[in-house]
Design a protein around this motif. Structure first.
Motif, PDB file in Angstrom:
ATOM      1  N   GLN A  62       3.287  -3.844 -20.053  1.00 45.57           N
ATOM      2  CA  GLN A  62       2.170  -4.716 -19.704  1.00 45.57           C
ATOM      3  C   GLN A  62       0.899  -4.352 -20.452  1.00 45.57           C
ATOM      4  N   ARG A 109       1.005  -5.837 -23.898  1.00 52.97           N
ATOM      5  CA  ARG A 109       0.845  -7.298 -23.843  1.00 52.97           C
ATOM      6  C   ARG A 109      -0.617  -7.693 -23.628  1.00 52.97           C
ATOM      7  N   GLU A 110      -1.246  -7.061 -22.645  1.00 53.88           N
ATOM      8  CA  GLU A 110      -2.617  -7.425 -22.311  1.00 53.88           C
ATOM      9  C   GLU A 110      -3.598  -7.003 -23.403  1.00 53.88           C
ATOM     10  N   SER A 111      -3.363  -5.847 -23.997  1.00 47.87           N
ATOM     11  CA  SER A 111      -4.252  -5.369 -25.058  1.00 47.87           C
ATOM     12  C   SER A 111      -4.208  -6.297 -26.263  1.00 47.87           C
ATOM     13  N   ARG A 113      -3.306  -9.435 -26.246  1.00 45.43           N
ATOM     14  CA  ARG A 113      -3.897 -10.726 -25.854  1.00 45.43           C
ATOM     15  C   ARG A 113      -5.415 -10.682 -25.933  1.00 45.43           C
ATOM     16  N   LEU A 114      -6.002  -9.638 -25.371  1.00 43.60           N
ATOM     17  CA  LEU A 114      -7.459  -9.522 -25.375  1.00 43.60           C
ATOM     18  C   LEU A 114      -8.010  -9.479 -26.793  1.00 43.60           C
ATOM     19  N   LEU A 137       2.675 -14.721 -22.165  1.00 42.72           N
ATOM     20  CA  LEU A 137       3.078 -13.322 -22.253  1.00 42.72           C
ATOM     21  C   LEU A 137       4.470 -13.211 -21.645  1.00 42.72           C
TER      22      LEU A 137
END
Length: 218
Positions: A11, A14-16, A18-19, A32
């Motif tokens: 996770q 994925r989030e890094s 995306r940001l 995601l």
């Protein structure tokens, strides 16, 4: 704006990603996914331009997922992201139609550039493993994994197109080919599109393998 799907079983990654990608203003992260089955479902719903995909995911790994997606959605470009500098993964990812293969240690700015490069129709291989690519192409050609264009199709190629094919087989980018042949980068892109159309080949990777089969690497 380039639509990107991010697939990784972690996770935080994925989030890094995306940001970062959304902060550039050049990319829209459409979904995601944490495993291969989610990737396939997301592609059906979102049909992204680019998928950033981890090799080792639960249920369906990145290589098998690449194979399934390219079969049903050949227009979707896939960049494999991995921490593993592994010949077999490189081989299988390229064989099934991946347009890029990058190690996860790549700088975020370089990743952004790689996405735009692949979106523009070029292949993108991490410099640390680029030296292996021609060897892998030779292996793929020897095993007959790619349909060879009929001889009559190759007769349609012009002298300049043959020159470009030779440079592609050596692993050169469009910019590098432009410098070698004293052409503009846009002209090289146009030639590449025409060559693929004449030979009825899917992408740059297939063209490079075809060139090896034709023993064009000098």
């Amino acid at each position: 704006m380039i639509k990107v799907l991010i697939a990784d079983d972690q996770q935080l990654i994925r989030e890094s990603l995306r940001l970062y990608l959304e902060s550039t203003g050049e990319f829209s992260v459409t979904a995601l996914a944490c495993d291969g089955e989610e990737v396939i479902d997301c592609v059906k719903q979102e049909q992204p331009d680019i998928i950033l995909m981890d090799i080792r995911m639960p249920r369906i790994d990145g290589v098998q997922c690449t194979k399934l997606i390219k079969k049903d959605y050949p227009q979707v470009k896939i960049i494999i992201l991995t921490t593993f500098d592994d010949d077999e993964y490189v081989y299988n990812a390229l064989k099934h139609g991946a347009s890029g293969y990058l190690l996860k240690g790549i700088a975020l700015e370089e990743l952004s550039s790689a996405i735009k490069t692949v979106y523009g129709g070029q292949a993108m291989i991490n410099p640390d493993i680029a030296s292996k690519v021609l060897v892998l192409f030779q292996k793929m050609a020897n095993e007959g994994n790619v349909m060879v264009a009929p001889d009559k199709n190759s007769e349609k190629l012009t002298e300049t197109e043959w020159k470009i094919i030779r440079q592609i087989a050596k692993g050169l980018s469009n910019k590098e080919i432009a410098n070698v042949l004293c052409l503009s980068e846009g002209t090289v892109r146009n030639y590449l599109s025409t060559i693929l159309d004449k030979l009825d080949l899917r992408d740059r990777t297939q063209l490079a393998i075809w060139a090896v089969q034709m023993t064009l690497v000098m």
